[in-house]
Scaffold this motif. Sequence first.
Motif, short mmCIF file in Angstrom:
data_model
loop_
_atom_site.label_atom_id
_atom_site.label_comp_id
_atom_site.label_asym_id
_atom_site.label_seq_id
_atom_site.Cartn_x
_atom_site.Cartn_y
_atom_site.Cartn_z
N PRO B 35 -43.64 8.88 -11.95
CA PRO B 35 -43.25 9.11 -13.34
C PRO B 35 -42.04 8.23 -13.69
CG PRO B 35 -42.73 11.03 -11.97
CD PRO B 35 -43.40 10.05 -11.09
N SER B 205 -41.47 10.00 -6.35
CA SER B 205 -40.93 10.86 -7.38
C SER B 205 -39.53 11.28 -6.99
CB SER B 205 -41.83 12.08 -7.56
OG SER B 205 -41.31 12.88 -8.60
N ARG B 303 -50.73 13.83 -10.72
CA ARG B 303 -50.07 14.91 -11.44
C ARG B 303 -49.68 16.04 -10.49
NH1 ARG B 303 -53.85 16.63 -14.95
NH2 ARG B 303 -54.07 14.49 -15.67
N SER B 304 -50.61 16.37 -9.59
CA SER B 304 -50.29 17.50 -8.71
C SER B 304 -49.19 17.13 -7.73
CB SER B 304 -51.55 17.97 -7.98
OG SER B 304 -52.02 16.94 -7.16
N THR B 306 -46.74 14.80 -8.15
CA THR B 306 -45.43 14.56 -8.76
C THR B 306 -44.88 15.78 -9.49
OG1 THR B 306 -46.50 13.64 -10.71
CG2 THR B 306 -45.75 12.09 -9.04
N THR B 307 -45.72 16.76 -9.77
CA THR B 307 -45.15 17.96 -10.38
C THR B 307 -44.99 19.07 -9.36
OG1 THR B 307 -47.32 18.75 -11.01
CG2 THR B 307 -46.11 17.51 -12.68
#
Lengths: 244, 311
Positions: B35, B205, B303-304, B306-307
């Motif tokens: 990100p 990240s 997404r999974s 980095t979050t």
Amino acid sequence: MNAAMILFRRELRSYFATPVAYVFIVIFLLLAGSFTFFLGGFYERGQADLSPFFSFHPWLYLFLVPALSMRLWAEERKSGSVELLMTLPITLLQAVMGKFLAAWAFTGIALALTFPMWLSVNYLGDPDNGAILAAYLGSLLMAGAFLAIGACISATTRNQVVAFILTVVVCFGFLLSGFPLVLELFRDWAPQLLVDTISSFSFLTHFNSISKGVIDLRDLLYFSAVITAWLAANVVVLDLKKAE
Amino acid sequence: MIEAQSVSKRFGSLLAVDQLSFSVNPGEVLGFLGPNGAGKSTTMKMITGFIAPTEGRILVYGHDVENDPIQCKQQIGYLPEGAPSYGEMNPLAFLEFIADLRGLQGAHRRQRLDYVIDKLALESVLKQNIDTLSKGFKRRVGLAQAVLHDPRVLILDEPTDGLDPNQKHEVRDLIRDMSNDKIIIISTHILEEVEAVCNRAMIISRGKLLADDTPTNLAARSPGHNTVHLVMGDSSQAANLATALEQLDPVSAVERLDDGLSLKAIPDAGQEILPQLQQLLVEKGLAPCQLYVQRGKLDDVFRSITTGARP
């Protein structure tokens, strides 16, 4: 070819690719001419020399040189091109020298374009051309000192206006450091040695004798030392601030 | 080869890069994914010697970037973020300036200039001020500058940002063309780009390395990877098949959709079910109207990871 010289050529060309060069040269010539004739009393003095012309140079440089130097690094930092330049195979010193020398050469060109002044005085009388040459040399050296200060300050900020104002203030301090305006700031608390040192830093005192055509090795050394010191500071500042 | 040895970078109280270690070999096209603010650009700036790491060190073909900067910079071609250049110059003068600083001479210089101008289609704008060029052209001038000296290491910070789809395609072709014997590192948050050009991807990240694998393997971590979708001719066939599928070993679940005809067979993680499914169809004499195997999406994995959610 040396990296500093390659950068020098690019920089010098870029002055003429933008209006900067033409505005600077025209204003410089207009002001230098009008100060000489109107404020300096070139005709009224009835002497065949150029001291009315040279005596205004410190004041002209005070405002014009910072206008030239303010963009040197601030613009590169603002546009991000400093990242490109600093990742090319060029050392910090080469980059600082290339840019400084280009700006200095440019002021040299502007100064050389005042040659009609020299022609006039030779037409009107019989001046000491050796003294005039010496004064030109001194003026160029002093411009170099102003530029070195401006280049270093330009590296401290991304904002050209800030660079301009700070440079004018610092240069003004250097110009007048032999005068009460500056000395009074220090006299009350600083040791006499420091006050004497500061007073000996004045551009005006050092330029005064050169502008009369007297070349004193100490004056030449003084301006060279000022240039060297500020360029060294420029290298350090650039190394610390380039990525900010 | 590039080696980063537990490199950290601190800006005041912000730890932008946290103990990052990796090495990259010639032939690898490494994609930095992450990100905004993950530390991708900071890492690139450290490899190119623009900023110094707070801790650790980086070696470019054995040369320490901090102690031997000129040696390193000669081997690297770098496109900084936003493709900065000198706006008052035209692309030709700008590229000639770069060629001089890179020490290119004579016929070789001419040939390299011609090559990059041709490859990046700059012919039509050679004499225009860079300031007046469109974003796409500016980006291409920046790319031309980076590849001009045919460097062993190419570092490109968001190389296709601002390009139209055709231009993106061309730039990706260019990167693939050069990838044989070079180290190429690109940063991007366009995931299809990683799948298109990279043979290795690192997900970063908050300055930490979270995953380092081939794009295909990363995509395979996605929950929907290898799920088989089927549409049968009538609902009895669908029901019949669903029951049979549930008995298969690698199948974790079978879902039937509301229309009664469609069904979805989800495999256990990392398993394939297509061969057994085909066998099953043959045995039962069933012919599906539609059948397709869903590939894992890098998007989901990205997404999974980095979050912090589990894939």
